[in-house]
Design a protein around this motif. Sequence first.
Motif, PDB file in Angstrom:
ATOM      1  N   ARG A  86      -2.554   5.537 -10.543  1.00  0.00           N
ATOM      2  CA  ARG A  86      -2.929   4.542  -9.754  1.00  0.00           C
ATOM      3  C   ARG A  86      -4.036   4.509  -9.805  1.00  0.00           C
ATOM      4  O   ARG A  86      -5.299   5.557  -9.331  1.00  0.00           O
ATOM      5  CB  ARG A  86      -2.517   4.355  -8.247  1.00  0.00           C
ATOM      6  N   SER A 146      -8.046  -5.167  -1.100  1.00  0.00           N
ATOM      7  CA  SER A 146      -7.649  -4.040  -1.310  1.00  0.00           C
ATOM      8  C   SER A 146      -7.386  -4.967  -3.351  1.00  0.00           C
ATOM      9  O   SER A 146      -6.638  -5.769  -3.359  1.00  0.00           O
ATOM     10  CB  SER A 146      -7.043  -3.356  -1.432  1.00  0.00           C
ATOM     11  N   ARG A 180       0.928  11.299 -10.188  1.00  0.00           N
ATOM     12  CA  ARG A 180       1.984  11.269  -9.717  1.00  0.00           C
ATOM     13  C   ARG A 180       3.048  11.216 -10.155  1.00  0.00           C
ATOM     14  O   ARG A 180       3.265  10.099 -10.872  1.00  0.00           O
ATOM     15  CB  ARG A 180       1.797  10.653  -8.652  1.00  0.00           C
ATOM     16  N   TYR A 240      -4.837  -7.726  -2.017  1.00  0.00           N
ATOM     17  CA  TYR A 240      -4.137  -7.513  -1.146  1.00  0.00           C
ATOM     18  C   TYR A 240      -5.600  -8.007  -0.325  1.00  0.00           C
ATOM     19  O   TYR A 240      -6.340  -7.266  -0.273  1.00  0.00           O
ATOM     20  CB  TYR A 240      -3.755  -6.192  -0.015  1.00  0.00           C
ATOM     21  N   ARG A 300       2.542   2.847   7.081  1.00  0.00           N
ATOM     22  CA  ARG A 300       2.354   3.244   5.322  1.00  0.00           C
ATOM     23  C   ARG A 300       1.583   2.291   3.934  1.00  0.00           C
ATOM     24  O   ARG A 300       3.001   1.788   4.108  1.00  0.00           O
ATOM     25  CB  ARG A 300       3.040   3.739   4.632  1.00  0.00           C
ATOM     26  N   ARG A 301       0.543   2.053   3.535  1.00  0.00           N
ATOM     27  CA  ARG A 301       0.169   0.921   2.942  1.00  0.00           C
ATOM     28  C   ARG A 301      -0.600   1.360   1.594  1.00  0.00           C
ATOM     29  O   ARG A 301      -1.095   2.533   1.378  1.00  0.00           O
ATOM     30  CB  ARG A 301      -0.654  -0.031   3.734  1.00  0.00           C
ATOM     31  N   LEU A 302       0.173   0.673   0.314  1.00  0.00           N
ATOM     32  CA  LEU A 302      -0.619   0.832  -1.092  1.00  0.00           C
ATOM     33  C   LEU A 302      -0.006   2.198  -1.470  1.00  0.00           C
ATOM     34  O   LEU A 302      -0.955   3.803  -2.219  1.00  0.00           O
ATOM     35  CB  LEU A 302      -1.974   0.888  -0.828  1.00  0.00           C
ATOM     36  N   GLY A 303       0.887   3.214  -0.679  1.00  0.00           N
ATOM     37  CA  GLY A 303       1.799   4.346  -0.727  1.00  0.00           C
ATOM     38  C   GLY A 303       0.575   5.798  -0.780  1.00  0.00           C
ATOM     39  O   GLY A 303       0.462   6.204  -1.512  1.00  0.00           O
ATOM     40  N   ARG A 304      -0.360   5.504  -0.050  1.00  0.00           N
ATOM     41  CA  ARG A 304      -1.653   6.183   0.066  1.00  0.00           C
ATOM     42  C   ARG A 304      -0.945   7.659   1.145  1.00  0.00           C
ATOM     43  O   ARG A 304      -1.152   8.904   1.204  1.00  0.00           O
ATOM     44  CB  ARG A 304      -2.935   5.723   0.892  1.00  0.00           C
ATOM     45  N   GLN A 334       6.173  -4.289  -4.422  1.00  0.00           N
ATOM     46  CA  GLN A 334       4.831  -3.301  -5.822  1.00  0.00           C
ATOM     47  C   GLN A 334       6.097  -3.168  -6.568  1.00  0.00           C
ATOM     48  O   GLN A 334       5.807  -1.827  -7.615  1.00  0.00           O
ATOM     49  CB  GLN A 334       4.417  -2.281  -4.566  1.00  0.00           C
ATOM     50  N   GLU A 358     -11.067  -0.525  -2.439  1.00  0.00           N
ATOM     51  CA  GLU A 358     -10.809  -0.911  -1.096  1.00  0.00           C
ATOM     52  C   GLU A 358     -12.138  -1.425  -0.648  1.00  0.00           C
ATOM     53  O   GLU A 358     -13.027  -1.330  -1.052  1.00  0.00           O
ATOM     54  CB  GLU A 358     -10.405   0.246  -0.517  1.00  0.00           C
ATOM     55  N   GLU A 379      11.378   3.341  -4.671  1.00  0.00           N
ATOM     56  CA  GLU A 379      10.260   2.036  -4.412  1.00  0.00           C
ATOM     57  C   GLU A 379       9.636   2.660  -3.077  1.00  0.00           C
ATOM     58  O   GLU A 379       9.938   2.513  -1.675  1.00  0.00           O
ATOM     59  CB  GLU A 379      10.932   0.984  -5.013  1.00  0.00           C
ATOM     60  N   GLU A 380       8.568   1.719  -3.624  1.00  0.00           N
ATOM     61  CA  GLU A 380       7.447   1.814  -2.541  1.00  0.00           C
ATOM     62  C   GLU A 380       7.204   0.257  -2.025  1.00  0.00           C
ATOM     63  O   GLU A 380       6.966  -0.165  -2.863  1.00  0.00           O
ATOM     64  CB  GLU A 380       5.723   2.538  -2.715  1.00  0.00           C
ATOM     65  N   PHE A 381       7.466  -0.088  -0.902  1.00  0.00           N
ATOM     66  CA  PHE A 381       6.881  -1.000  -0.359  1.00  0.00           C
ATOM     67  C   PHE A 381       5.797  -1.660   0.430  1.00  0.00           C
ATOM     68  O   PHE A 381       5.212  -0.803   0.875  1.00  0.00           O
ATOM     69  CB  PHE A 381       8.230  -2.257   1.041  1.00  0.00           C
ATOM     70  N   TYR A 382       5.316  -2.345   0.051  1.00  0.00           N
ATOM     71  CA  TYR A 382       4.022  -2.965   0.962  1.00  0.00           C
ATOM     72  C   TYR A 382       4.088  -2.987   2.603  1.00  0.00           C
ATOM     73  O   TYR A 382       5.329  -3.771   2.893  1.00  0.00           O
ATOM     74  CB  TYR A 382       2.638  -4.349   0.459  1.00  0.00           C
ATOM     75  N   VAL A 406      -4.616  -3.390  -6.548  1.00  0.00           N
ATOM     76  CA  VAL A 406      -4.060  -1.603  -6.968  1.00  0.00           C
ATOM     77  C   VAL A 406      -3.526  -2.594  -8.098  1.00  0.00           C
ATOM     78  O   VAL A 406      -3.235  -3.137  -8.460  1.00  0.00           O
ATOM     79  CB  VAL A 406      -2.602  -1.651  -6.027  1.00  0.00           C
TER      80      VAL A 406
END
Lengths: 144, 411
Positions: free
Chosen positions: B356, B377, B333, B394, A139-143, B40, B360, B290-293, B379
């Motif tokens: 967001r 990319s 979201r 990125y 999973r990258r960039l929350g897609r 992020q 890309e 949280e989201e991590f790359y 964001v």
Amino acid sequence: MLTATAVFALLGLIAAAPAAGQAPGHYYNVDKEVRIEAKVREIVFEPRYKGTAPFLVLRVENSGDGRVFDVEIAPSWFFGRDIHGGEKVAIVGSLAEMPGQTPTIIARELRLRGETYQLRDKHGFPNWQGGPRGKRGIRRLGRT
Amino acid sequence: MMFKEMRRIIPLLMIGAALPAWGGTVYLAFNQHSTQNLFQTKDAVSDQISAFSLAFDQDVSALSLMGKVEYSAFRQTSGLSVFAADLGLDYLVPAGRKSAFYFAAGGSGQFYRQTYDAFSSLGANLLGAFKTYLASSSILKIQWQGTYAVFKDPLFDFMGHTASLSIDKYFPSRTTLKADAEYGYKYFLHPFLPEPVEQPIVTGLAGPGQMGMGGGGQGGGGGGGGWGGQRYAGGYGFIPRYVSGGGGAGIGHVSTSFLAAQGLGDTVGLSASAVKQWIVQGENPFQSIEEFYFVQNPSADSFSWEGYQINGRLTLSLPWDVSVKGGYTYSDRSFPGVESIGLDGLPLGLVRQDRRNLFEARLQKDFRRLSVFVSYSYVDNTSTDPLFQWKSHYVMGGFEWNLPAGRKGGF
């Protein structure tokens, strides 16, 4: 006498049986490579070789002379890609012609929607991937 | 720790190395990533990631065996370096000349270094699918997938499933229309911490004693590895809730999506798509996520949000097997159950909502057995939670090399 007849009949059957369940001459012959541009008329999923999964086969019409070919793609492609009737494709592959049958092209390279897929290497060795499982999705960039 | 885990994986590697000799294909890939914002958040932490993977694919009649091992090394945040292994098999069952069933089963493991060992997991999944050509230009697909995973930190343990249906139609104008519908449900088996004897200073947030487990981000009133005046260095990507009695918690969604794609000549492809998702059961069990790359964070995934996303994409197929792809995605979201938290660590009384913009671009050159690419990319993320107001660039480059070793001839 009956035994001898049975033995000859068996030998005849063995001689007539295609190697590995495939039609004689139905293998990737690099000397019979052709390149065609065609339109897909029909998509079928059918057994082609003994001991392998059924193949995705495209029935295509050559854009140049309207000749019809069956193009063998790969077993896993039935789920892996969505090909539709009416789409244009360019194919490089080995032509196998049998009297009374639709000529078949064993595809080595397929160009579809601007992308080129290498299905076999230049010697005819298969090069296809699995079904819809695909690659492990990082999973990258929350897609997701 | 890592070497101990690798010893368990070596037999898989040996199987993977041996199978191609029987006619399979081996894939070797290397990707190099550079990110300005690994975690992020507004406090950007740069890192470089080198990812190596080796995969094999072996067909035996209608059965396929697949395996993959991967190691991703993080240069700065070495605790996120991860070794992963997947092994699976699938089976294709024809149902006439126009239809087929597909079944797959697999197992996977991810092993992080000690700092992020909480993310280490073992999982199993099952998949069943049916595909049929309604007409030569129209395809119907139905799919179900179930997953079970256990983590080193049991708060993440879950089981889940998704069921989806899609139908598409190709027109002679080279237009493809596609519609999808999906239902998904994820059940965390025990995502809550027991009520502490002494309540934390800020009700509902992780106390300093729990910072190592969750919520390095902003919980604990400035304690632990959070930011509270320090530079954010990444926590475990979530803040758990305290619930007496514990128990599980589920979250379910339905989504629908539409796609329109148009081919222009032999070189240009355009597509536009939209996704709308609703949470229909439960909510996120964690207070903050949280989201991590590049890291699969089990608290933040496709089950955690509702809202919508729109996407536009351009593909150019140039001579010499060069392709260029560009895309833009906008998403809006919200994360039910997840609170927006101020920089002072106090809840703001708002459900977290992120908007967001993602740009890309990718350039790829394909050779006969080798593909090389570079991608970029950008964001721009805005959020009702100030920690998640961030922007980042990125860059990634890499290659994939396949080594077929199959039988020659008709197959």
